[in-house]
Design a protein around this motif. Structure first.
Motif, PDB file in Angstrom:
ATOM      1  N   GLY A  83       0.781  -1.230   0.000  1.00 58.85           N
ATOM      2  CA  GLY A  83       0.000   0.000   0.000  1.00 58.85           C
ATOM      3  C   GLY A  83       0.810   1.275   0.000  1.00 58.85           C
ATOM      4  N   LEU A  84       1.860   1.322  -0.786  1.00 52.26           N
ATOM      5  CA  LEU A  84       2.734   2.493  -0.786  1.00 52.26           C
ATOM      6  C   LEU A  84       2.234   3.569  -1.743  1.00 52.26           C
ATOM      7  N   ALA A  85       2.152   4.792  -1.260  1.00 52.97           N
ATOM      8  CA  ALA A  85       1.914   5.935  -2.135  1.00 52.97           C
ATOM      9  C   ALA A  85       3.246   6.300  -2.793  1.00 52.97           C
ATOM     10  N   LYS A  86       3.185   7.013  -3.899  1.00 49.23           N
ATOM     11  CA  LYS A  86       4.412   7.374  -4.614  1.00 49.23           C
ATOM     12  C   LYS A  86       5.357   8.201  -3.753  1.00 49.23           C
ATOM     13  N   ALA A  87       4.807   9.127  -2.971  1.00 51.04           N
ATOM     14  CA  ALA A  87       5.648   9.984  -2.128  1.00 51.04           C
ATOM     15  C   ALA A  87       6.336   9.174  -1.032  1.00 51.04           C
ATOM     16  N   VAL A  88       5.624   8.218  -0.446  1.00 46.99           N
ATOM     17  CA  VAL A  88       6.206   7.382   0.605  1.00 46.99           C
ATOM     18  C   VAL A  88       7.275   6.471   0.013  1.00 46.99           C
ATOM     19  N   ARG A  89       6.995   5.890  -1.157  1.00 52.36           N
ATOM     20  CA  ARG A  89       7.991   5.050  -1.832  1.00 52.36           C
ATOM     21  C   ARG A  89       9.254   5.853  -2.144  1.00 52.36           C
ATOM     22  N   ALA A  90       9.085   7.068  -2.637  1.00 46.67           N
ATOM     23  CA  ALA A  90      10.231   7.922  -2.962  1.00 46.67           C
ATOM     24  C   ALA A  90      11.034   8.269  -1.712  1.00 46.67           C
ATOM     25  N   ALA A  91      10.362   8.510  -0.593  1.00 47.84           N
ATOM     26  CA  ALA A  91      11.058   8.841   0.645  1.00 47.84           C
ATOM     27  C   ALA A  91      11.853   7.643   1.174  1.00 47.84           C
ATOM     28  N   ILE A  92      11.297   6.449   1.042  1.00 48.93           N
ATOM     29  CA  ILE A  92      12.003   5.243   1.488  1.00 48.93           C
ATOM     30  C   ILE A  92      13.241   5.009   0.623  1.00 48.93           C
ATOM     31  N   ILE A  93      13.101   5.190  -0.673  1.00 50.55           N
ATOM     32  CA  ILE A  93      14.238   5.015  -1.576  1.00 50.55           C
ATOM     33  C   ILE A  93      15.299   6.081  -1.325  1.00 50.55           C
ATOM     34  N   ALA A  94      14.865   7.334  -1.088  1.00 52.05           N
ATOM     35  CA  ALA A  94      15.806   8.420  -0.808  1.00 52.05           C
ATOM     36  C   ALA A  94      16.576   8.181   0.495  1.00 52.05           C
ATOM     37  N   ALA A  95      15.946   7.487   1.447  1.00 55.59           N
ATOM     38  CA  ALA A  95      16.617   7.184   2.711  1.00 55.59           C
ATOM     39  C   ALA A  95      17.589   6.013   2.578  1.00 55.59           C
ATOM     40  N   GLY A  96      17.641   5.397   1.396  1.00 57.77           N
ATOM     41  CA  GLY A  96      18.562   4.285   1.179  1.00 57.77           C
ATOM     42  C   GLY A  96      18.041   2.953   1.661  1.00 57.77           C
ATOM     43  N   GLN A  97      16.752   2.830   1.886  1.00 59.19           N
ATOM     44  CA  GLN A  97      16.161   1.595   2.392  1.00 59.19           C
ATOM     45  C   GLN A  97      15.343   0.881   1.316  1.00 59.19           C
ATOM     46  N   HIS A  98      15.779   0.967   0.063  1.00 61.86           N
ATOM     47  CA  HIS A  98      15.010   0.414  -1.051  1.00 61.86           C
ATOM     48  C   HIS A  98      14.821  -1.095  -0.955  1.00 61.86           C
ATOM     49  N   HIS A  99      15.724  -1.809  -0.276  1.00 58.55           N
ATOM     50  CA  HIS A  99      15.599  -3.253  -0.154  1.00 58.55           C
ATOM     51  C   HIS A  99      14.406  -3.666   0.710  1.00 58.55           C
ATOM     52  N   VAL A 100      13.858  -2.737   1.499  1.00 62.39           N
ATOM     53  CA  VAL A 100      12.655  -3.021   2.280  1.00 62.39           C
ATOM     54  C   VAL A 100      11.470  -3.256   1.347  1.00 62.39           C
ATOM     55  N   LEU A 101      11.511  -2.657   0.165  1.00 60.64           N
ATOM     56  CA  LEU A 101      10.395  -2.735  -0.769  1.00 60.64           C
ATOM     57  C   LEU A 101      10.431  -3.975  -1.644  1.00 60.64           C
ATOM     58  N   GLN A 102      11.487  -4.760  -1.592  1.00 62.83           N
ATOM     59  CA  GLN A 102      11.585  -5.937  -2.439  1.00 62.83           C
ATOM     60  C   GLN A 102      10.593  -6.997  -1.997  1.00 62.83           C
ATOM     61  N   ARG A 103      10.075  -7.706  -2.974  1.00 63.49           N
ATOM     62  CA  ARG A 103       9.140  -8.794  -2.678  1.00 63.49           C
ATOM     63  C   ARG A 103       9.902  -9.956  -2.039  1.00 63.49           C
ATOM     64  N   PRO A 104       9.257 -10.669  -1.108  1.00 62.86           N
ATOM     65  CA  PRO A 104       9.940 -11.794  -0.479  1.00 62.86           C
ATOM     66  C   PRO A 104      10.173 -12.928  -1.468  1.00 62.86           C
ATOM     67  N   GLN A 105      11.254 -13.665  -1.253  1.00 63.53           N
ATOM     68  CA  GLN A 105      11.556 -14.817  -2.088  1.00 63.53           C
ATOM     69  C   GLN A 105      10.559 -15.925  -1.799  1.00 63.53           C
ATOM     70  N   ARG A 106      10.312 -16.753  -2.804  1.00 64.35           N
ATOM     71  CA  ARG A 106       9.442 -17.901  -2.621  1.00 64.35           C
ATOM     72  C   ARG A 106      10.099 -18.853  -1.636  1.00 64.35           C
ATOM     73  N   ARG A 107       9.310 -19.388  -0.727  1.00 73.05           N
ATOM     74  CA  ARG A 107       9.831 -20.317   0.251  1.00 73.05           C
ATOM     75  C   ARG A 107      10.221 -21.626  -0.430  1.00 73.05           C
ATOM     76  N   MET A 108      11.394 -22.122  -0.125  1.00 71.25           N
ATOM     77  CA  MET A 108      11.887 -23.341  -0.757  1.00 71.25           C
ATOM     78  C   MET A 108      11.893 -24.485   0.242  1.00 71.25           C
ATOM     79  N   LEU A 109      11.586 -25.657  -0.239  1.00 70.09           N
ATOM     80  CA  LEU A 109      11.667 -26.872   0.560  1.00 70.09           C
ATOM     81  C   LEU A 109      13.012 -27.524   0.286  1.00 70.09           C
ATOM     82  N   THR A 110      13.587 -28.147   1.296  1.00 71.82           N
ATOM     83  CA  THR A 110      14.862 -28.818   1.107  1.00 71.82           C
ATOM     84  C   THR A 110      14.652 -30.314   1.255  1.00 71.82           C
TER      85      THR A 110
END
Length: 145
Positions: A83-110
Protein backbone atom coordinates in the motif's frame (compact mmCIF):
# COMPACT_ATOMS: atom_id res chain seq x y z
CA UNK A 1 3.74 17.21 14.44
CA UNK A 2 0.94 14.75 13.59
CA UNK A 3 1.29 11.26 14.96
CA UNK A 4 0.69 7.78 13.67
CA UNK A 5 -2.07 5.31 14.45
CA UNK A 6 -1.04 1.65 14.30
CA UNK A 7 -3.51 -1.21 14.10
CA UNK A 8 -2.61 -4.90 14.18
CA UNK A 9 -4.72 -7.66 12.69
CA UNK A 10 -3.82 -11.30 13.23
CA UNK A 11 -5.32 -13.99 11.00
CA UNK A 12 -4.18 -17.32 9.58
CA UNK A 13 -0.57 -17.15 10.84
CA UNK A 14 -0.15 -13.66 9.42
CA UNK A 15 0.14 -10.31 11.20
CA UNK A 16 -0.87 -7.18 9.31
CA UNK A 17 0.09 -3.83 10.85
CA UNK A 18 -1.67 -0.84 9.32
CA UNK A 19 -0.09 2.58 9.74
CA UNK A 20 -2.22 5.72 9.40
CA UNK A 21 -0.79 9.24 9.68
CA UNK A 22 2.89 10.23 9.57
CA UNK A 23 5.78 7.97 10.56
CA UNK A 24 8.62 10.13 11.88
CA UNK A 25 11.45 10.02 14.41
CA UNK A 26 9.09 10.86 17.27
CA UNK A 27 6.90 7.78 16.75
CA UNK A 28 8.87 5.21 14.68
CA UNK A 29 9.71 3.25 17.83
CA UNK A 30 6.01 2.43 18.19
CA UNK A 31 6.07 0.47 14.92
CA UNK A 32 9.05 -1.54 16.17
CA UNK A 33 7.41 -2.26 19.52
CA UNK A 34 4.19 -3.41 17.90
CA UNK A 35 5.93 -5.60 15.33
CA UNK A 36 8.22 -7.28 17.87
CA UNK A 37 5.35 -7.83 20.34
CA UNK A 38 3.16 -9.37 17.62
CA UNK A 39 5.93 -11.69 16.42
CA UNK A 40 6.64 -12.84 19.96
CA UNK A 41 2.97 -13.31 20.88
CA UNK A 42 1.69 -15.25 17.87
CA UNK A 43 3.08 -18.16 15.83
CA UNK A 44 3.14 -16.32 12.51
CA UNK A 45 4.84 -16.98 9.18
CA UNK A 46 4.31 -13.53 7.64
CA UNK A 47 4.47 -9.91 8.78
CA UNK A 48 2.81 -7.41 6.46
CA UNK A 49 3.05 -3.67 7.05
CA UNK A 50 0.35 -1.75 5.20
CA UNK A 51 1.33 1.87 4.56
CA UNK A 52 -1.73 2.85 2.47
CA UNK A 53 -2.85 5.37 5.09
CA UNK A 54 0.60 6.85 5.60
CA UNK A 55 0.96 10.50 4.65
CA UNK A 56 4.72 10.87 5.04
CA UNK A 57 7.77 9.06 6.33
CA UNK A 58 11.26 10.26 7.24
CA UNK A 59 14.65 8.54 7.46
CA UNK A 60 14.00 7.18 10.95
CA UNK A 61 10.65 5.73 9.86
CA UNK A 62 12.37 4.06 6.90
CA UNK A 63 15.00 2.67 9.24
CA UNK A 64 12.25 1.29 11.49
CA UNK A 65 10.94 -0.66 8.51
CA UNK A 66 14.44 -2.02 7.90
CA UNK A 67 14.76 -3.12 11.54
CA UNK A 68 11.40 -4.91 11.25
CA UNK A 69 12.63 -6.64 8.07
CA UNK A 70 15.84 -7.76 9.79
CA UNK A 71 13.93 -9.02 12.80
CA UNK A 72 11.68 -11.07 10.52
CA UNK A 73 14.65 -12.40 8.60
CA UNK A 74 16.35 -13.55 11.80
CA UNK A 75 13.19 -15.47 12.74
CA UNK A 76 12.69 -16.81 9.18
CA UNK A 77 9.39 -14.98 8.82
CA UNK A 78 8.24 -13.52 5.52
CA UNK A 79 8.13 -9.69 5.48
CA UNK A 80 6.42 -7.36 3.04
CA UNK A 81 5.41 -3.72 2.79
CA UNK A 82 2.17 -2.97 0.94
CA UNK A 83 0.00 0.00 0.00
CA UNK A 84 2.73 2.49 -0.79
CA UNK A 85 1.91 5.94 -2.14
CA UNK A 86 4.41 7.37 -4.61
CA UNK A 87 5.65 9.98 -2.13
CA UNK A 88 6.21 7.38 0.61
CA UNK A 89 7.99 5.05 -1.83
CA UNK A 90 10.23 7.92 -2.96
CA UNK A 91 11.06 8.84 0.65
CA UNK A 92 12.00 5.24 1.49
CA UNK A 93 14.24 5.01 -1.58
CA UNK A 94 15.81 8.42 -0.81
CA UNK A 95 16.62 7.18 2.71
CA UNK A 96 18.56 4.29 1.18
CA UNK A 97 16.16 1.60 2.39
CA UNK A 98 15.01 0.41 -1.05
CA UNK A 99 15.60 -3.25 -0.15
CA UNK A 100 12.65 -3.02 2.28
CA UNK A 101 10.40 -2.74 -0.77
CA UNK A 102 11.59 -5.94 -2.44
CA UNK A 103 9.14 -8.79 -2.68
CA UNK A 104 9.94 -11.79 -0.48
CA UNK A 105 11.56 -14.82 -2.09
CA UNK A 106 9.44 -17.90 -2.62
CA UNK A 107 9.83 -20.32 0.25
CA UNK A 108 11.89 -23.34 -0.76
CA UNK A 109 11.67 -26.87 0.56
CA UNK A 110 14.86 -28.82 1.11
CA UNK A 111 15.00 -32.51 0.30
CA UNK A 112 17.59 -35.16 -0.46
CA UNK A 113 18.26 -33.66 -3.89
CA UNK A 114 18.61 -30.06 -2.65
CA UNK A 115 16.21 -27.12 -2.59
CA UNK A 116 12.92 -27.54 -4.43
CA UNK A 117 9.96 -25.26 -4.82
CA UNK A 118 6.49 -26.49 -3.96
CA UNK A 119 5.52 -26.44 -7.62
CA UNK A 120 5.40 -29.75 -9.41
CA UNK A 121 6.74 -30.58 -12.84
CA UNK A 122 3.81 -30.67 -15.24
CA UNK A 123 5.28 -33.41 -17.35
CA UNK A 124 6.25 -35.93 -14.67
CA UNK A 125 4.36 -34.81 -11.54
CA UNK A 126 7.27 -34.24 -9.15
CA UNK A 127 8.88 -31.16 -7.59
CA UNK A 128 11.47 -29.10 -9.47
CA UNK A 129 13.79 -26.22 -8.66
CA UNK A 130 12.25 -23.99 -11.31
CA UNK A 131 9.49 -21.51 -10.41
CA UNK A 132 8.23 -21.92 -14.02
CA UNK A 133 8.07 -25.68 -14.48
CA UNK A 134 7.31 -25.63 -18.20
CA UNK A 135 10.56 -23.78 -19.05
CA UNK A 136 13.17 -25.67 -17.02
CA UNK A 137 15.97 -27.82 -18.49
CA UNK A 138 15.55 -31.60 -18.51
CA UNK A 139 18.41 -32.17 -16.07
CA UNK A 140 16.40 -30.33 -13.35
CA UNK A 141 13.44 -32.61 -13.96
CA UNK A 142 14.74 -35.96 -12.80
CA UNK A 143 13.88 -38.04 -9.77
CA UNK A 144 16.95 -38.33 -7.58
CA UNK A 145 15.17 -40.07 -4.73
Amino acid sequence: MPGVVLRAHVAARQVRITAIGDLHASNAHLLLKMAVAALRSYPVTCLEIDLAGLGSIDDVGSSALEVCRRHCRSRKISFRVTGLAKAVRAAIIAAGQHHVLQRPQRRMLTGPSGPRSTLGCRTTGHATTSPRPHVHPKWLCHKAF
